[in-house]
Design a protein around this motif. Structure first.
Motif, PDB file in Angstrom:
ATOM      1  N   GLU A   1       0.888  -1.118   0.159  1.00  0.00           N
ATOM      2  CA  GLU A   1       0.034  -0.095  -0.093  1.00  0.00           C
ATOM      3  C   GLU A   1       1.113   1.318   0.082  1.00  0.00           C
ATOM      4  O   GLU A   1       1.814   1.347   0.891  1.00  0.00           O
ATOM      5  CB  GLU A   1      -0.927   0.156   1.144  1.00  0.00           C
ATOM      6  N   GLY A   2       0.736   1.993  -1.043  1.00  0.00           N
ATOM      7  CA  GLY A   2       1.395   3.442  -1.018  1.00  0.00           C
ATOM      8  C   GLY A   2       1.677   3.880  -2.487  1.00  0.00           C
ATOM      9  O   GLY A   2       1.094   3.209  -3.327  1.00  0.00           O
ATOM     10  N   PHE A   3       2.534   4.493  -2.820  1.00  0.00           N
ATOM     11  CA  PHE A   3       2.966   5.076  -3.769  1.00  0.00           C
ATOM     12  C   PHE A   3       4.191   4.652  -4.559  1.00  0.00           C
ATOM     13  O   PHE A   3       5.391   5.149  -3.984  1.00  0.00           O
ATOM     14  CB  PHE A   3       3.047   6.706  -3.809  1.00  0.00           C
ATOM     15  N   PRO A   4       4.279   3.587  -5.328  1.00  0.00           N
ATOM     16  CA  PRO A   4       5.389   3.023  -6.032  1.00  0.00           C
ATOM     17  C   PRO A   4       6.082   4.127  -6.933  1.00  0.00           C
ATOM     18  O   PRO A   4       7.098   4.007  -7.517  1.00  0.00           O
ATOM     19  CB  PRO A   4       5.179   1.710  -6.687  1.00  0.00           C
ATOM     20  N   ALA A   5       5.131   4.788  -7.578  1.00  0.00           N
ATOM     21  CA  ALA A   5       5.946   5.636  -8.647  1.00  0.00           C
ATOM     22  C   ALA A   5       4.791   7.280  -8.437  1.00  0.00           C
ATOM     23  O   ALA A   5       3.892   6.912  -7.871  1.00  0.00           O
ATOM     24  CB  ALA A   5       5.630   5.127  -9.790  1.00  0.00           C
ATOM     25  N   PRO A   6       5.279   8.101  -8.833  1.00  0.00           N
ATOM     26  CA  PRO A   6       4.433   9.501  -8.982  1.00  0.00           C
ATOM     27  C   PRO A   6       3.206   9.309  -9.735  1.00  0.00           C
ATOM     28  O   PRO A   6       3.106   8.753 -10.817  1.00  0.00           O
ATOM     29  CB  PRO A   6       5.482  10.551  -9.804  1.00  0.00           C
ATOM     30  N   GLY A   7       2.121   9.453  -9.090  1.00  0.00           N
ATOM     31  CA  GLY A   7       0.992   9.405  -9.830  1.00  0.00           C
ATOM     32  C   GLY A   7       0.235   8.084  -9.749  1.00  0.00           C
ATOM     33  O   GLY A   7      -0.761   7.714 -10.202  1.00  0.00           O
ATOM     34  N   VAL A   8       0.831   6.940  -9.147  1.00  0.00           N
ATOM     35  CA  VAL A   8       0.310   5.957  -9.093  1.00  0.00           C
ATOM     36  C   VAL A   8       0.253   5.338  -7.639  1.00  0.00           C
ATOM     37  O   VAL A   8       1.295   5.580  -6.636  1.00  0.00           O
ATOM     38  CB  VAL A   8       1.476   4.464  -9.697  1.00  0.00           C
ATOM     39  N   TYR A   9      -1.138   4.921  -7.178  1.00  0.00           N
ATOM     40  CA  TYR A   9      -1.263   4.479  -5.712  1.00  0.00           C
ATOM     41  C   TYR A   9      -1.690   2.949  -6.020  1.00  0.00           C
ATOM     42  O   TYR A   9      -2.551   2.645  -6.645  1.00  0.00           O
ATOM     43  CB  TYR A   9      -2.234   5.210  -5.140  1.00  0.00           C
ATOM     44  N   CYS A  10      -1.108   2.239  -5.109  1.00  0.00           N
ATOM     45  CA  CYS A  10      -1.416   0.798  -4.737  1.00  0.00           C
ATOM     46  C   CYS A  10      -2.234   0.570  -3.561  1.00  0.00           C
ATOM     47  O   CYS A  10      -1.716   1.146  -2.429  1.00  0.00           O
ATOM     48  CB  CYS A  10      -0.228   0.024  -4.949  1.00  0.00           C
ATOM     49  N   SER A  11      -2.872  -0.310  -3.367  1.00  0.00           N
ATOM     50  CA  SER A  11      -3.633  -0.552  -2.289  1.00  0.00           C
ATOM     51  C   SER A  11      -4.065  -2.182  -2.302  1.00  0.00           C
ATOM     52  O   SER A  11      -3.895  -2.909  -3.238  1.00  0.00           O
ATOM     53  CB  SER A  11      -4.703   0.058  -1.736  1.00  0.00           C
ATOM     54  N   TYR A  12      -4.586  -2.715  -1.139  1.00  0.00           N
ATOM     55  CA  TYR A  12      -4.898  -4.133  -0.826  1.00  0.00           C
ATOM     56  C   TYR A  12      -6.121  -4.341  -0.118  1.00  0.00           C
ATOM     57  O   TYR A  12      -6.373  -3.499   0.740  1.00  0.00           O
ATOM     58  CB  TYR A  12      -3.939  -5.026  -0.781  1.00  0.00           C
ATOM     59  N   ARG A  13      -6.497  -5.691  -0.312  1.00  0.00           N
ATOM     60  CA  ARG A  13      -7.625  -5.987   0.851  1.00  0.00           C
ATOM     61  C   ARG A  13      -7.502  -7.513   1.240  1.00  0.00           C
ATOM     62  O   ARG A  13      -6.968  -8.016   0.110  1.00  0.00           O
ATOM     63  CB  ARG A  13      -9.041  -5.779   0.775  1.00  0.00           C
ATOM     64  N   ARG A  14      -7.865  -7.987   2.351  1.00  0.00           N
ATOM     65  CA  ARG A  14      -7.708  -9.398   2.390  1.00  0.00           C
ATOM     66  C   ARG A  14      -9.281 -10.123   2.735  1.00  0.00           C
ATOM     67  O   ARG A  14     -10.162  -9.360   3.475  1.00  0.00           O
ATOM     68  CB  ARG A  14      -6.868  -9.642   3.697  1.00  0.00           C
ATOM     69  N   GLU A  15      -9.401 -10.824   2.183  1.00  0.00           N
ATOM     70  CA  GLU A  15     -10.873 -11.284   2.300  1.00  0.00           C
ATOM     71  C   GLU A  15     -10.974 -12.900   2.566  1.00  0.00           C
ATOM     72  O   GLU A  15     -10.123 -13.571   2.080  1.00  0.00           O
ATOM     73  CB  GLU A  15     -11.643 -11.313   0.728  1.00  0.00           C
ATOM     74  N   PRO A  16     -11.759 -13.284   3.879  1.00  0.00           N
ATOM     75  CA  PRO A  16     -11.597 -14.293   4.054  1.00  0.00           C
ATOM     76  C   PRO A  16     -12.564 -15.460   3.222  1.00  0.00           C
ATOM     77  O   PRO A  16     -13.664 -14.994   2.718  1.00  0.00           O
ATOM     78  CB  PRO A  16     -12.282 -14.546   5.535  1.00  0.00           C
ATOM     79  N   ILE A  17     -12.112 -16.560   2.837  1.00  0.00           N
ATOM     80  CA  ILE A  17     -12.723 -17.597   2.041  1.00  0.00           C
ATOM     81  C   ILE A  17     -13.442 -18.666   3.213  1.00  0.00           C
ATOM     82  O   ILE A  17     -12.895 -19.214   3.902  1.00  0.00           O
ATOM     83  CB  ILE A  17     -12.186 -18.200   1.204  1.00  0.00           C
ATOM     84  N   ARG A  18     -14.720 -18.734   3.446  1.00  0.00           N
ATOM     85  CA  ARG A  18     -15.626 -19.349   4.545  1.00  0.00           C
ATOM     86  C   ARG A  18     -15.981 -20.681   3.937  1.00  0.00           C
ATOM     87  O   ARG A  18     -16.517 -20.718   2.700  1.00  0.00           O
ATOM     88  CB  ARG A  18     -16.497 -18.831   5.002  1.00  0.00           C
ATOM     89  N   THR A  19     -16.158 -21.821   4.449  1.00  0.00           N
ATOM     90  CA  THR A  19     -16.777 -22.888   4.170  1.00  0.00           C
ATOM     91  C   THR A  19     -17.645 -23.211   5.292  1.00  0.00           C
ATOM     92  O   THR A  19     -17.657 -23.088   6.470  1.00  0.00           O
ATOM     93  CB  THR A  19     -15.790 -24.127   4.275  1.00  0.00           C
ATOM     94  N   CYS A  20     -18.997 -23.194   4.865  1.00  0.00           N
ATOM     95  CA  CYS A  20     -20.194 -23.426   5.805  1.00  0.00           C
ATOM     96  C   CYS A  20     -20.869 -25.017   5.842  1.00  0.00           C
ATOM     97  O   CYS A  20     -20.843 -25.543   4.737  1.00  0.00           O
ATOM     98  CB  CYS A  20     -21.244 -22.474   5.597  1.00  0.00           C
ATOM     99  N   THR A  21     -21.238 -25.575   6.830  1.00  0.00           N
ATOM    100  CA  THR A  21     -22.011 -26.724   7.105  1.00  0.00           C
ATOM    101  C   THR A  21     -23.102 -26.657   8.101  1.00  0.00           C
ATOM    102  O   THR A  21     -23.201 -25.488   8.666  1.00  0.00           O
ATOM    103  CB  THR A  21     -21.033 -27.847   7.535  1.00  0.00           C
ATOM    104  N   TYR A  22     -24.041 -27.409   7.950  1.00  0.00           N
ATOM    105  CA  TYR A  22     -25.032 -27.435   8.872  1.00  0.00           C
ATOM    106  C   TYR A  22     -24.933 -28.677   9.931  1.00  0.00           C
ATOM    107  O   TYR A  22     -24.762 -29.695   9.366  1.00  0.00           O
ATOM    108  CB  TYR A  22     -26.382 -27.588   8.089  1.00  0.00           C
ATOM    109  N   ASP A  23     -24.836 -28.265  11.155  1.00  0.00           N
ATOM    110  CA  ASP A  23     -24.922 -29.357  12.050  1.00  0.00           C
ATOM    111  C   ASP A  23     -26.449 -30.148  12.414  1.00  0.00           C
ATOM    112  O   ASP A  23     -27.548 -29.825  11.445  1.00  0.00           O
ATOM    113  CB  ASP A  23     -24.522 -28.886  13.577  1.00  0.00           C
TER     114      ASP A  23
END
Length: 96
Positions: free
Chosen positions: A55-77
């Motif tokens: 996350e930040g500016f690797p070059a002038p005028g270019v901005y990078c960012s990120y997000r983390r998303e959980p991948i869930r597995t659901c079951t029923y008891d």
């Protein structure tokens, strides 16, 4: 320092290095041309554990960012209740 860096290099840090090399190769002398807007780019990586992107500016005028998303597995008891757990993580990195 370099040994520790290479030991811990992940897909996200490889992405950062590739992005910096790409920007350095395509950029000319500073002030030679008016700034041209970089197109929006996005990358996705799946890992067993959450990873950090850049996350930040690797070059002038270019901005990078990120997000983390959980991948869930659901079951029923037996009672019909839904039980979900995180099985892996998705790192979404983008630059514009």
């Amino acid at each position: 320092m370099f040994q520790r860096f290479t030991r811990r290099m992940t897909g996200a840090t490889g992405l950062l290095i590739g992005l910096i090399v790409m920007l350095a190769a395509t950029s000319g002398p500073v002030g030679a041309q008016p700034f041209e807007r970089q197109p929006y780019q996005e990358w996705q990586y799946e890992n067993r554990r959450p990873q950090r992107g850049y996350e930040g500016f690797p070059a002038p005028g270019v901005y990078c960012s990120y997000r983390r998303e959980p991948i869930r597995t659901c079951t029923y008891d037996k009672r019909g209740r839904e039980r979900c757990r995180v099985t892996s993580w998705r790192l979404v990195q983008w630059c514009s």
